[in-house]
Design a protein around this motif. Structure first.
Motif, PDB file in Angstrom:
ATOM      1  N   LEU A 285      38.848  41.402  34.609  1.00  7.43           N
ATOM      2  CA  LEU A 285      37.978  41.382  35.798  1.00  7.43           C
ATOM      3  C   LEU A 285      36.557  40.934  35.469  1.00  7.43           C
ATOM      4  O   LEU A 285      35.681  40.970  36.339  1.00  7.43           O
ATOM      5  CB  LEU A 285      37.933  42.783  36.423  1.00  7.43           C
ATOM      6  N   MET A 286      36.331  40.510  34.242  1.00  7.87           N
ATOM      7  CA  MET A 286      34.982  40.179  33.788  1.00  7.87           C
ATOM      8  C   MET A 286      34.289  39.150  34.684  1.00  7.87           C
ATOM      9  O   MET A 286      33.139  39.331  35.108  1.00  7.87           O
ATOM     10  CB  MET A 286      35.030  39.680  32.341  1.00  7.87           C
ATOM     11  N   GLU A 287      34.973  38.062  34.995  1.00 13.91           N
ATOM     12  CA  GLU A 287      34.370  36.999  35.816  1.00 13.91           C
ATOM     13  C   GLU A 287      34.063  37.504  37.226  1.00 13.91           C
ATOM     14  O   GLU A 287      33.015  37.203  37.798  1.00 13.91           O
ATOM     15  CB  GLU A 287      35.314  35.793  35.874  1.00 13.91           C
ATOM     16  N   VAL A 288      34.970  38.286  37.771  1.00 16.30           N
ATOM     17  CA  VAL A 288      34.770  38.812  39.129  1.00 16.30           C
ATOM     18  C   VAL A 288      33.601  39.787  39.147  1.00 16.30           C
ATOM     19  O   VAL A 288      32.775  39.778  40.072  1.00 16.30           O
ATOM     20  CB  VAL A 288      36.051  39.498  39.634  1.00 16.30           C
TER      21      VAL A 288
ATOM     22  N   ALA B 160      34.016  38.571  46.726  1.00 13.61           N
ATOM     23  CA  ALA B 160      34.571  38.629  45.368  1.00 13.61           C
ATOM     24  C   ALA B 160      36.085  38.483  45.357  1.00 13.61           C
ATOM     25  O   ALA B 160      36.678  38.214  44.309  1.00 13.61           O
ATOM     26  CB  ALA B 160      34.176  39.938  44.697  1.00 13.61           C
ATOM     27  N   GLY B 161      36.719  38.667  46.508  1.00 17.64           N
ATOM     28  CA  GLY B 161      38.168  38.555  46.562  1.00 17.64           C
ATOM     29  C   GLY B 161      38.894  39.737  45.968  1.00 17.64           C
ATOM     30  O   GLY B 161      40.014  39.594  45.456  1.00 17.64           O
TER      31      GLY B 161
ATOM     32  N   GLU C  97      30.443  37.890  39.224  1.00 17.98           N
ATOM     33  CA  GLU C  97      30.180  37.276  40.523  1.00 17.98           C
ATOM     34  C   GLU C  97      29.514  38.246  41.491  1.00 17.98           C
ATOM     35  O   GLU C  97      28.700  37.851  42.332  1.00 17.98           O
ATOM     36  CB  GLU C  97      31.488  36.760  41.137  1.00 17.98           C
ATOM     37  N   THR C  98      29.831  39.520  41.375  1.00 17.96           N
ATOM     38  CA  THR C  98      29.254  40.493  42.300  1.00 17.96           C
ATOM     39  C   THR C  98      27.807  40.850  41.975  1.00 17.96           C
ATOM     40  O   THR C  98      27.211  41.691  42.650  1.00 17.96           O
ATOM     41  CB  THR C  98      30.098  41.784  42.323  1.00 17.96           C
ATOM     42  N   SER C  99      27.229  40.202  40.960  1.00 22.69           N
ATOM     43  CA  SER C  99      25.806  40.399  40.680  1.00 22.69           C
ATOM     44  C   SER C  99      24.939  39.425  41.466  1.00 22.69           C
ATOM     45  O   SER C  99      23.708  39.490  41.386  1.00 22.69           O
ATOM     46  CB  SER C  99      25.532  40.233  39.177  1.00 22.69           C
TER      47      SER C  99
END
Length: 257
Positions: free
Chosen positions: A148-151, A169-170, A154-156
Motif C-alpha cells: 500500500l506504499m504508493e497509495v 485514493a481508490g 498519494e493520500t498526502s
C-alpha cells in the motif's frame, strides 16, 4: 635445565615415540618466542577500548556539526527527518463535521502511554486531520503494508477539505467497531481512537488519541495472538523522498536487573 635465553628447556623425546608436537604460540600480546618476565607478570592490565574515554580525534572520525542557526543547505527539518529514521506511519482516517471522509499519512507517530493506551501523532500545521479530530473527537490509525506504499503516499496530497480522499485514493472504507470514522479495509490493522488531548508544540500539534478498539486481520497474527512483523511488513518514512521497506529482525532478551 636452562637454555641460553634463561627459559626452562623441555626434555627431548624422539618424534617416533610420540605425536607430532603442536606449533608453539607466542605469549598473548607479544611476537616471537620467549619467557614472560617478572615485570610482565605484575604489570597492571591495560584498559580495553571499551573502558577508555574516546574522543573524535582519537578515533579519527570527522564530524560535521550543525545547529538550528547553522543548518545544512536543505534546512534543519530535513536533517531531523533523515536522522530519525525509519519512522512508522500512522495512516489516519477521519470524518469532518459534515461527514466528509479524510485520509492522510503521518510519520511523526508513536505510543505515548500504555495505561491508558494512548497514541501520539504530530501534525506540522493545522491540516484536515487536525481539524476533523478537533471537531469530532475521533479518528482511526490504520497500519498499512508495503503493498500500500504508493497509495499511502498519494493520500498526502493537499486536497480541498470537501474532497472524499477514500475515493481519490481508490481504497475501500468500512465501518469501525466503536468510533464513527471509517477504517481502511485494505489496511491489516486499525486502531480506533478518541481524542485525549491536542497540544501545540512549536509549528507542530500533538494529536493524542486514546485507543478504544483494535482490529487486526487474522492473516497477520502470530501464534501468540500478536501481529507478526514479517507478515505485516509495514512501510516507513526515511529522509528526503525515501520510503523504507520492512527490515530484517532479531530476537534479543532484555537484561534482568
Amino acid at each position: 635445565m636452562l637454555n641460553t635465553s634463561g627459559c626452562a628447556a623441555s626434555t627431548s623425546v624422539p618424534l617416533s615415540s610420540r605425536e607430532s608436537p603442536p606449533p608453539r604460540r607466542p605469549p598473548a600480546g607479544r611476537s616471537g618466542v620467549g619467557c614472560e618476565t617478572e615485570r610482565e607478570q605484575t604489570s597492571p592490565r591495560r584498559p580495553t577500548a571499551f573502558e577508555q574515554p574516546i574522543s573524535g580525534t582519537q578515533t579519527g572520525v570527522m564530524r560535521t556539526v550543525y545547529s538550528p542557526e547553522s543548518a545544512p543547505p536543505r534546512g534543519f527539518y530535513t536533517l531531523l527527518t533523515a536522522s530519525v529514521a525509519p519512522r512508522p506511519i500512522a495512516w489516519i482516517s477521519s470524518l469532518s463535521a459534515d461527514g466528509i471522509r479524510n485520509l492522510a499519512p503521518y510519520s511523526f507517530f508513536t505510543v505515548a502511554s500504555g495505561e491508558p493506551p494512548i497514541l501520539s501523532v504530530t501534525s506540522l500545521g493545522h491540516k484536515d486531520s487536525w481539524r476533523n479530530i478537533r471537531d469530532t473527537g475521533e479518528f482511526v490509525v490504520n497500519i498499512g503494508t508495503e503493498s500500500l506504499m504508493e497509495v499511502m503516499n498519494e493520500t498526502s496530497a493537499p486536497l480541498p477539505a470537501d474532497v472524499d480522499e477514500f475515493k481519490v485514493a481508490g481504497v475501500r472504507g468500512e465501518a469501525s467497531d466503536v468510533v464513527a470514522a471509517p477504517r481502511v479495509a485494505e489496511a491489516p490493522i486499525a486502531l480506533e481512537c478518541r481524542r485525549h488531548d491536542i497540544v501545540e508544540v512549536g509549528n507542530g500539534t500533538l494529536l493524542l488519541g486514546e485507543v478504544v478498539s483494535v482490529a487486526v486481520d487474522d492473516d497477520v497474527l502470530a501464534e501468540d495472538g500478536l501481529p507478526d512483523f514479517r507478515k505485516l511488513l509495514p512501510p516507513s518514512r526515511l529522509g528526503r523522498l525515501e520510503w523504507g521497506f520492512a527490515p530484517r529482525t532479531q530476537w534479543i532478551a532484555r537484561p534482568k536487573g
